[in-house]
Each structure stands twice: as C-alpha cells, then as structure tokens.
Design a protein around this motif. Structure first.
Motif, PDB file in Angstrom:
ATOM      1  N   HIS A  15       0.836  -1.204   0.000  1.00  0.00           N
ATOM      2  CA  HIS A  15       0.000   0.000   0.000  1.00  0.00           C
ATOM      3  C   HIS A  15       0.867   1.249   0.000  1.00  0.00           C
ATOM      4  CE1 HIS A  15      -2.513   3.221   1.872  1.00  0.00           C
ATOM      5  NE2 HIS A  15      -3.260   2.848   0.863  1.00  0.00           N
ATOM      6  N   GLY A  62     -15.250   0.456   2.971  1.00  0.00           N
ATOM      7  CA  GLY A  62     -14.863  -0.883   3.415  1.00  0.00           C
ATOM      8  C   GLY A  62     -15.095  -1.848   2.284  1.00  0.00           C
ATOM      9  N   PHE A  80     -14.678  11.219   2.847  1.00  0.00           N
ATOM     10  CA  PHE A  80     -13.464  10.768   2.157  1.00  0.00           C
ATOM     11  C   PHE A  80     -12.833   9.578   2.873  1.00  0.00           C
ATOM     12  CE2 PHE A  80     -13.301  15.376   0.761  1.00  0.00           C
ATOM     13  CZ  PHE A  80     -13.527  15.124  -0.591  1.00  0.00           C
ATOM     14  N   LEU A 130      -5.400   5.252   6.774  1.00  0.00           N
ATOM     15  CA  LEU A 130      -4.393   5.074   5.713  1.00  0.00           C
ATOM     16  C   LEU A 130      -4.973   5.105   4.305  1.00  0.00           C
ATOM     17  CD1 LEU A 130      -2.113   2.244   7.143  1.00  0.00           C
ATOM     18  CD2 LEU A 130      -1.596   4.681   6.954  1.00  0.00           C
TER      19      LEU A 130
HETATM   20  C1  HEM Z   1     -16.103  14.007  -3.816  1.00  0.00           C
HETATM   21  C2  HEM Z   1     -15.254  13.198  -4.386  1.00  0.00           C
HETATM   22  C3  HEM Z   1     -14.673  11.959  -3.753  1.00  0.00           C
HETATM   23  C4  HEM Z   1     -15.132  11.187  -2.738  1.00  0.00           C
HETATM   24  C5  HEM Z   1     -16.400  11.377  -1.901  1.00  0.00           C
HETATM   25  C6  HEM Z   1     -14.184  10.114  -2.540  1.00  0.00           C
HETATM   26  C7  HEM Z   1     -14.291   9.129  -1.571  1.00  0.00           C
HETATM   27  C8  HEM Z   1     -13.310   8.217  -1.274  1.00  0.00           C
HETATM   28  C9  HEM Z   1     -13.344   7.308  -0.158  1.00  0.00           C
HETATM   29  C10 HEM Z   1     -14.476   7.205   0.865  1.00  0.00           C
HETATM   30  C11 HEM Z   1     -12.191   6.575  -0.176  1.00  0.00           C
HETATM   31  C12 HEM Z   1     -11.744   5.569   0.868  1.00  0.00           C
HETATM   32  C13 HEM Z   1     -12.023   4.138   0.497  1.00  0.00           C
HETATM   33  C14 HEM Z   1     -11.662   3.187   1.625  1.00  0.00           C
HETATM   34  O1  HEM Z   1     -11.157   3.586   2.688  1.00  0.00           O
HETATM   35  O2  HEM Z   1     -11.890   1.984   1.444  1.00  0.00           O
HETATM   36  C15 HEM Z   1     -11.438   7.002  -1.338  1.00  0.00           C
HETATM   37  C16 HEM Z   1     -10.236   6.474  -1.716  1.00  0.00           C
HETATM   38  C17 HEM Z   1      -9.564   6.876  -2.851  1.00  0.00           C
HETATM   39  N1  HEM Z   1      -9.887   7.927  -3.686  1.00  0.00           N
HETATM   40 FE1  HEM Z   1     -11.471   9.148  -3.530  1.00  0.00          FE
HETATM   41  N2  HEM Z   1     -13.177  10.246  -3.455  1.00  0.00           N
HETATM   42  C18 HEM Z   1     -13.426  11.378  -4.214  1.00  0.00           C
HETATM   43  C19 HEM Z   1     -12.643  11.888  -5.227  1.00  0.00           C
HETATM   44  C20 HEM Z   1     -11.469  11.344  -5.664  1.00  0.00           C
HETATM   45  C21 HEM Z   1     -10.649  11.898  -6.711  1.00  0.00           C
HETATM   46  C22 HEM Z   1     -10.901  13.200  -7.471  1.00  0.00           C
HETATM   47  C23 HEM Z   1      -9.599  11.047  -6.868  1.00  0.00           C
HETATM   48  C24 HEM Z   1      -8.487  11.266  -7.860  1.00  0.00           C
HETATM   49  C25 HEM Z   1      -7.918  10.377  -8.531  1.00  0.00           C
HETATM   50  C26 HEM Z   1      -9.754   9.958  -5.902  1.00  0.00           C
HETATM   51  C27 HEM Z   1      -8.895   8.894  -5.732  1.00  0.00           C
HETATM   52  C28 HEM Z   1      -8.948   7.985  -4.691  1.00  0.00           C
HETATM   53  C29 HEM Z   1      -7.962   6.925  -4.499  1.00  0.00           C
HETATM   54  C30 HEM Z   1      -6.754   6.648  -5.375  1.00  0.00           C
HETATM   55  C31 HEM Z   1      -8.340   6.235  -3.340  1.00  0.00           C
HETATM   56  C32 HEM Z   1      -7.645   5.020  -2.709  1.00  0.00           C
HETATM   57  C33 HEM Z   1      -6.765   5.470  -1.554  1.00  0.00           C
HETATM   58  C34 HEM Z   1      -6.135   4.316  -0.813  1.00  0.00           C
HETATM   59  O3  HEM Z   1      -6.647   3.196  -0.817  1.00  0.00           O
HETATM   60  O4  HEM Z   1      -5.076   4.545  -0.203  1.00  0.00           O
HETATM   61  N3  HEM Z   1     -10.902  10.187  -5.192  1.00  0.00           N
HETATM   62  N4  HEM Z   1     -12.132   8.017  -1.985  1.00  0.00           N
END
Ligand code: HEM
Length: 419
Positions: free
Chosen positions: A110, A305, A358, A362
């Motif tokens: 990760h 999750g 969000f 981690l």
């Molecule tokens: C309002 C917009 C967004 C919301 C509500 C959102 C929500 C989330 C949430 C809840 C997670 C966590 C998932 C988990 O813990 O299992 C996540 C992970 C992630 N998001 Fe967003 N996201 C948004 C926009 C974006 C944008 C613009 C990107 C750009 C590429 C992005 C890329 C990612 C990535 C790469 C992860 C994985 C992170 C990891 O596992 O370390 N997201 N997002």
C-alpha cells in the motif's frame, strides 16, 4: 412494500445493493438507533466468519484508523473477501477491481503504490490546477449559456471532473466519452451482493483500453502522470503491468464518478434548501465550507470498506472475531446526532471538525484535495454565472438512480436566464 417485518439491517443492505428505493436517511437513522454495530448476513455465506455494519462516528473511526486491528486485504488473514464474488473476464487485463490496486492492499505494498502517485495529489499541486479547472467549468457553461437551460448532470457535473482527471493523466480527449460509458455502467451495475451481467464486459473494455494507453505512452511519452508512471526507472518502486493498469483504471474511475455525484447531488440539495442556497449566492466565500457540509450531509459514498479484523477485538462492546468483515456506513456516521447538532439539517455554515465522506486513516481518499478544488470551482462558477438557476421540473419529478452504492442523479434539468 410493507417494511414492518424487515429488519433494519436488511433494509440498509437493500439500499447498498441498489435493489431498494427506500429513502436512505430515515433507514440509516433507524439503524443508528438500533445500535453502533449491527450484525448482517455474510455476503460470501461464510460459515467461519461473521459480518457487521458500523453506524456511529466513534466506532467508524475506531475501525478505519486502527491499521493494526483491521485490514482491507482478507487474504492476509485467510478470510473470505467480497471481491471473491466478482465476475471478471479472465482474458482481459486486471482493473482496480480485480487486480492489485492501493484500495485493496495494506502494509508495504500500500505504501509503495500510494507513494508513487501521492506526490501528484498534494493540496499545493491541486491548488495549482485551479485556473485550469476554472477554464473547464467556464467552457462548459459557455456551451449552454445561450440556451437558457441545461442538464446539470450531463452538461456540467459529469464532464467537469472527467476532463480534469483525464488531462492530469494524459487521456486523449476523443476517448473520454468511452470512459464515461464504462465507468458509469460499472458504478451503476455493482452494489452490495449484486453485479449486473454487463459489468464484466465493461470492466474488460476499460482494462483493455488502459493497456493500450500504456503502450501508447511507452511509444510517445507526454508530460502527464501515466507517462511518468510508465517511464519510471527506479527498480524498487517500479509497477508491474497489472499494478499499472489497476492504478490507471482506479485513478480514472475514482477521479470522476464520485466528484460528479458531489456536484450534481450537492446542487440538488441546495435547490432543496432554498434559504441555504440564497445565503451561498449572497456570499460565495462560503462555498468551501458548503462543500464540506454537502459532503457530510449527502456525500457520494454510502459506505467504506469492507475491512477485516486481524485479531479478536470488540467494537462498542460487541465482540468481533479475527476474519470478521466490517462495513462502515459513512452516510450514517456523518449524521450521528452525538457528533453533529441537528445532524439531519443542511447548514452550510456549520463548523465541521470531521466527516467521513473521504474515509479516514491510511486509505483516506487520495484525491480529496482535488475533489475540494473541483467542488469549490464548480459551485462558485455555477452560482456566479447563473444566479437565477432553477430546477426545470418540480423536485418530486427528479429521478434518482443507484450509482456507486449511493443515490445518484441521472439527470437534473435546470433553467436560467443570463444577463
Ligand atoms: C467528492 C469526491 C470523492 C469522494 C467522496 C471520494 C471518496 C473516497 C473514499 C471514501 C475513499 C476511501 C475508500 C476506503 O477507505 O476503502 C477514497 C479512496 C480513494 N480515492 Fe477518492 N473520493 C473522491 C474523489 C477522488 C478523486 C478526485 C480522486 C483522484 C484520482 C480519488 C482517488 C482515490 C484513491 C486513489 C483512493 C484510494 C486510496 C487508498 O486506498 O489509499 N478520489 N475516496
């Protein structure tokens, strides 16, 4: 349907699967009242492990922030994971669902995968993109301004984030419509315990496209994130082909599906709360705070999750055994009345310490700084340029559909006259 004999857990799962059309927030409120941790049927029918739904903020934080006690990777503790249920085309390249993406690994892998791209997602760098995000928002409104009406979903909320992420990644403009079709079909076609038959095909096309894109960037690298990932020479950090394609499909998908929902659903919620909308129009400095409140109040992700317990533990007094699956209902935690006064009200001037839109810990969203810039620009531009924006039809006629385990909008027709 008469809901009196159906457990609140089953009703929550109905919403998460996309099979139920019940109003979600009253069901989540009932779930919170029933307990911070509720037992749910294990989606894999496991006989060895149980599954749980977490509905309150403190307990949600406990799960998401405890990096030793919970993992996203069930194979690391020999437990059954939901991804085992996925139907994929074995001939097609891996995508973020089937392959190794940062979403589904912990520990060294990760850190390795996330750190490769995290430099590109710093708040400072995202801020530097603001002028370009602004140009894209203005170009989209230029196209519809003379018509006096538009579909806020297809003309604005959808194209804005996909164009931003595609420019960052170096995806040619001509291909963006295809990506939109695949991503949208995947988001709509998958829910808790449900995968529509067309999803396999769309995942395969998405994966094949990303594979071809990697080939093209190898031949002709540009000044974009995919080219940087492709040409990375550092042996230690280098991505395997499968990881590279998983990463690209993850960034494209995560980079726009959710953000379009924030813009479309956020606009709808503002129309639905005209006093809040009026306050916002009168002082657009309130927009960044309003974006946080819209994320809390009805953000794009219903749940985060699942996580899997790495050891026997407890949450709110409920024993959780090693290998048990835990699903965090973030939309419920974000309305936890112990954490937010008048939690069920939209208040764009609310002081928010923390919401879970969000995620947390981690795996907290890598793209959050980008989503915040996009949300800020999208709402500021919309209400500055089209101050008398109104819903074209009564709100009861607005059709909600299931997207990404959440309620989304297919279409949001609005009218305006400009001066
Ligand atoms: C309002 C917009 C967004 C919301 C509500 C959102 C929500 C989330 C949430 C809840 C997670 C966590 C998932 C988990 O813990 O299992 C996540 C992970 C992630 N998001 Fe967003 N996201 C948004 C926009 C974006 C944008 C613009 C990107 C750009 C590429 C992005 C890329 C990612 C990535 C790469 C992860 C994985 C992170 C990891 O596992 O370390 N997201 N997002």
């Amino acid at each position: 349907m008469d809901q009196s004999n159906v457990s609140v857990q089953a009703r929550v799962l109905g919403i998460l699967s996309g099979r139920s059309t019940e109003e979600p927030f009253s069901v989540f409120a009932e779930a919170r009242a029933a307990g911070a941790v509720l037992s749910i049927p294990h989606p894999m029918g496991s006989e060895d492990h149980r599954a749980w739904l977490v509905t309150h903020m403190d307990e949600a934080l406990k799960v998401l922030k405890d990096k030793k006690g919970f993992t996203v990777d069930p194979s690391s503790i020999e437990a059954e994971g939901v991804r085992e249920n996925l139907s994929v085309d074995d001939e097609a390249p891996d995508t973020f669902f089937s392959g190794t993406s940062m979403l589904f690994v912990d520990g060294f892998d990760h850190r390795r995968l996330r750190s490769l791209v995290s430099k590109a997602f710093t708040p400072k760098y995202m801020e530097s993109l603001r002028p370009r995000v602004q140009e894209i928002a203005d170009e989209l409104l230029d196209k519809v301004e003379a018509d006096g009406e538009m579909d806020l979903v297809t003309d604005y909320a959808y194209p804005l984030p996909i164009n931003v992420i595609c420019e960052m990644l170096g995806v040619p403009e001509a291909d963006r419509d295809k990506l939109q079709i695949w991503s949208s079909a995947i988001a709509k076609g998958m829910g808790w315990g449900r995968q529509d038959p067309t999803v396999t095909e769309h995942l395969a096309q998405f994966g094949n496209y990303a594979k071809q894109l990697v080939e093209d960037k190898r031949q002709t690298p540009g000044d974009d994130l995919i080219s940087k990932l492709v040409t990375m020479e550092d042996e230690e950090d280098r991505l395997s082909e499968s990881e590279l394609i998983s990463m690209i499909t993850l960034l494209i998908f995560a980079g726009h599906e959710t953000t379009s929902n924030l813009i479309a659903t956020g606009a709808f919620e503002l129309f639905d709360h005209p006093e809040e909308l009026e306050t916002l129009k009168n002082d657009r400095r309130l927009v960044p705070g309003a974006v946080e409140e819209l994320l809390r109040f009805n953000g794009p992700s219903t749940s985060v999750g699942p996580r899997y317990a790495t050891q026997d533990t407890e949450i709110a007094g409920q024993p959780i055994a090693k290998g048990d699956m835990v699903l965090v209902l973030v939309k419920s935690a974000n309305r936890d009345e112990e954490k937010f006064t008048e939690a069920e009200n939209l208040d764009i001037q609310r002081e928010i310490d923390r919401h879970l839109a969000f995620g947390q810990g981690l795996h907290m969203c890598l793209g959050a700084p980008l989503a915040r810039v996009e949300g800020d620009v999208a709402f500021s531009t919309l209400f500055r340029r089209l101050p008398n924006l109104q819903l074209k039809y009564p709100r009861e006629e607005i059709a909600w559909s299931f997207t990404l385990s959440s309620q989304g909008l297919e279409s949001l027709p609005v009218t305006f006259s400009f001066h």
